[in-house]
Design a protein around this motif. Structure first.
Motif, PDB file in Angstrom:
ATOM      1  N   UNK A 291       2.491  15.803  -6.127  1.00 24.15           N
ATOM      2  CA  UNK A 291       1.491  15.105  -6.922  1.00 24.15           C
ATOM      3  C   UNK A 291       0.891  13.888  -6.232  1.00 24.15           C
ATOM      4  N   UNK A 292       0.922  13.885  -4.900  1.00 25.58           N
ATOM      5  CA  UNK A 292       0.434  12.715  -4.154  1.00 25.58           C
ATOM      6  C   UNK A 292      -0.852  12.986  -3.395  1.00 25.58           C
ATOM      7  N   UNK A 293      -1.457  14.153  -3.585  1.00 23.83           N
ATOM      8  CA  UNK A 293      -2.592  14.551  -2.746  1.00 23.83           C
ATOM      9  C   UNK A 293      -3.790  13.619  -2.877  1.00 23.83           C
ATOM     10  N   UNK A 294      -3.989  12.990  -4.054  1.00 24.82           N
ATOM     11  CA  UNK A 294      -5.164  12.124  -4.206  1.00 24.82           C
ATOM     12  C   UNK A 294      -5.025  10.828  -3.409  1.00 24.82           C
ATOM     13  N   UNK A 295      -3.829  10.563  -2.883  1.00 26.19           N
ATOM     14  CA  UNK A 295      -3.627   9.363  -2.071  1.00 26.19           C
ATOM     15  C   UNK A 295      -3.741   9.653  -0.574  1.00 26.19           C
ATOM     16  N   UNK A 296      -4.059  10.901  -0.245  1.00 27.99           N
ATOM     17  CA  UNK A 296      -4.325  11.299   1.141  1.00 27.99           C
ATOM     18  C   UNK A 296      -5.829  11.364   1.287  1.00 27.99           C
ATOM     19  N   UNK A 297      -6.419  10.349   1.924  1.00 29.12           N
ATOM     20  CA  UNK A 297      -7.856  10.133   1.784  1.00 29.12           C
ATOM     21  C   UNK A 297      -8.679  10.399   3.045  1.00 29.12           C
ATOM     22  N   UNK A 298      -8.059  10.905   4.093  1.00 27.62           N
ATOM     23  CA  UNK A 298      -8.814  11.133   5.327  1.00 27.62           C
ATOM     24  C   UNK A 298      -8.385  12.452   5.958  1.00 27.62           C
ATOM     25  N   UNK A 334      -0.599   8.289   3.278  1.00 29.10           N
ATOM     26  CA  UNK A 334      -0.724   8.064   1.839  1.00 29.10           C
ATOM     27  C   UNK A 334      -1.071   6.601   1.626  1.00 29.10           C
ATOM     28  N   UNK A 335      -2.005   6.326   0.698  1.00 26.60           N
ATOM     29  CA  UNK A 335      -2.523   4.971   0.522  1.00 26.60           C
ATOM     30  C   UNK A 335      -2.600   4.645  -0.966  1.00 26.60           C
ATOM     31  N   UNK A 336      -1.867   3.608  -1.366  1.00 26.94           N
ATOM     32  CA  UNK A 336      -1.786   3.213  -2.764  1.00 26.94           C
ATOM     33  C   UNK A 336      -2.427   1.831  -2.913  1.00 26.94           C
ATOM     34  N   UNK A 337      -3.650   1.777  -3.445  1.00 25.70           N
ATOM     35  CA  UNK A 337      -4.380   0.509  -3.542  1.00 25.70           C
ATOM     36  C   UNK A 337      -3.558  -0.581  -4.227  1.00 25.70           C
ATOM     37  N   UNK A 338      -3.568  -1.756  -3.595  1.00 25.46           N
ATOM     38  CA  UNK A 338      -2.881  -2.899  -4.160  1.00 25.46           C
ATOM     39  C   UNK A 338      -1.408  -2.979  -3.846  1.00 25.46           C
ATOM     40  N   UNK A 339      -0.822  -1.881  -3.366  1.00 30.58           N
ATOM     41  CA  UNK A 339       0.619  -1.889  -3.069  1.00 30.58           C
ATOM     42  C   UNK A 339       0.902  -1.704  -1.583  1.00 30.58           C
TER      43      UNK A 339
END
Length: 358
Positions: A291-298, A334-339
């Motif tokens: 469930x982490x695919x939306x944090x893989x942005x490139x 993986x990139x989590x905005x603000x964290x």
């Protein structure tokens, strides 16, 4: 030997030019120019050119530049050198009009030329856009290129072994970046492949973070470092993400393990005949399972050689098949905005039956 390699590349390019029915090709992209001649890998700045090559279908190639580079051109080029004293566009028009007339078909690398330059250059000539011809050659590395890239990566690995010594509480991102550049210069690199990225905690959520007010490393933080060096003209490019302190945040550990698993799966799939798109999707599916695919942005990766970013691409936009001699990065993140964020990157060369990680 170097001049023979450059001449052989120009002969290979002539075969591609024949397929496009070109009488000449103006090579103005800096890395392409260097690949074919050994002349000036970099231009001074984006609005200033060191010159170009005129690759002639009959083998009468010309190196064109201005007076600043006249002596440098003479040192590396055995053929004709044309020195323009005024506007390069207009003087090249005069040179090529006399050689090819209005009917000769002249290719240009349009993506690397200003529209105003082309307007001034083309009156009385038959000009055709011919982007990507040199890149078709560059995408497959020869044995010498692979050797130089391997040496660049080996230097990169040595730097990564040293890196923890400067990732210390109280040191800021800019200081670490400067330490990396200094280390490379002191250990044989000619320059950085690109400005080093050092990103602490929430800054690591920006894949191409550039510090405004550099954050300070503290005990109990994550640090993403993306860096590379140029050695023998060729680049390396690798990213690592680590925790500073004795007890990593469990969320960080889980993120790092998932990114590394995505990379393992992608590397296991690298081989001739698989597309860049399909390799990217293998990593993406690994993230989807958690469930982490939306944090893989490139994109998953890109080619590396004379430039840090070149073909082939490991992305959904590349249906082309990988071939032996291609060199790619594999860098899921993986990139989590603000964290925070995590990226883990290696480079590999495609072999006849799989790949070899440097």
């Amino acid at each position: 030997m170097e001049k023979e390699r450059f001449a052989s590349r120009r002969e290979n390019l002539r075969r591609l030019m024949a397929e496009e029915k070109l009488d000449a090709l103006i090579v103005s992209q800096p890395a392409n120019r260097f690949y074919l001649s050994g002349f000036e890998l970099h231009d001074c700045q984006c609005n200033e050119s060191s010159g170009c090559l005129v690759i002639d279908a009959r083998g009468k190639d010309i190196l064109c530049t201005d007076s600043r580079y006249e002596e440098a051109a003479a040192r590396i080029w055995d053929g004709e050198v044309f020195i323009y004293r005024g506007a390069s566009s207009e003087e090249l028009n005069g040179l090529l009009s006399g050689r090819y007339g209005a009917t000769g078909r002249i290719g240009i690398e349009a993506e690397h030329l200003a529209a105003a330059w082309v307007r001034r250059f083309e009156p009385g000539l038959t000009v055709a856009e011919a982007d990507g011809l040199v890149e078709k050659l560059r995408v497959i590395k020869d044995d010498e290129e692979i050797r130089l890239i391997a040496e660049s990566v080996a230097l990169n690995h040595r730097m990564l072994e040293w890196l923890p010594s400067v990732l210390t509480p109280g040191t800021d991102e800019a200081a670490v970046a400067w330490s990396i550049e200094r280390w490379y210069r002191e250990h044989g690199a000619s320059e950085l492949s690109f400005p080093s990225i050092v990103a602490v905690d929430g800054n690591a959520a920006l894949p191409h973070y550039a510090p405004d007010r550099p954050a300070v490393i503290r005990d109990g933080c994550m640090v993403l470092v993306d860096e590379g060096a140029r050695f023998g003209g060729y680049c390396s490019d690798q990213t690592r993400t680590c925790w500073v302190g004795e007890k990593p945040d469990p969320r960080f550990t889980a993120m790092l393990e998932l990114v590394q698993e995505a990379q393992r799966r992608a590397i296991a799939a690298l081989r001739p005949g698989i597309s860049g798109r399909d390799v990217h999707l293998i990593a993406l599916r690994c993230f989807e399972e958690q469930g982490a695919d939306r944090y893989f942005t490139h994109a998953l990766g890109h080619g590396v050689g004379l430039e840090t970013h070149e073909g082939p691409r490991l992305s959904t936009r590349n249906p082309d098949l990988l071939r032996p001699g291609m060199i790619v990065t594999i860098e899921p993140g993986l990139y989590y905005p603000g964290w925070g964020g995590c990226r883990w990157e290696h480079m590999a060369v495609i072999t006849e039956d799989g790949c070899r990680v440097f």
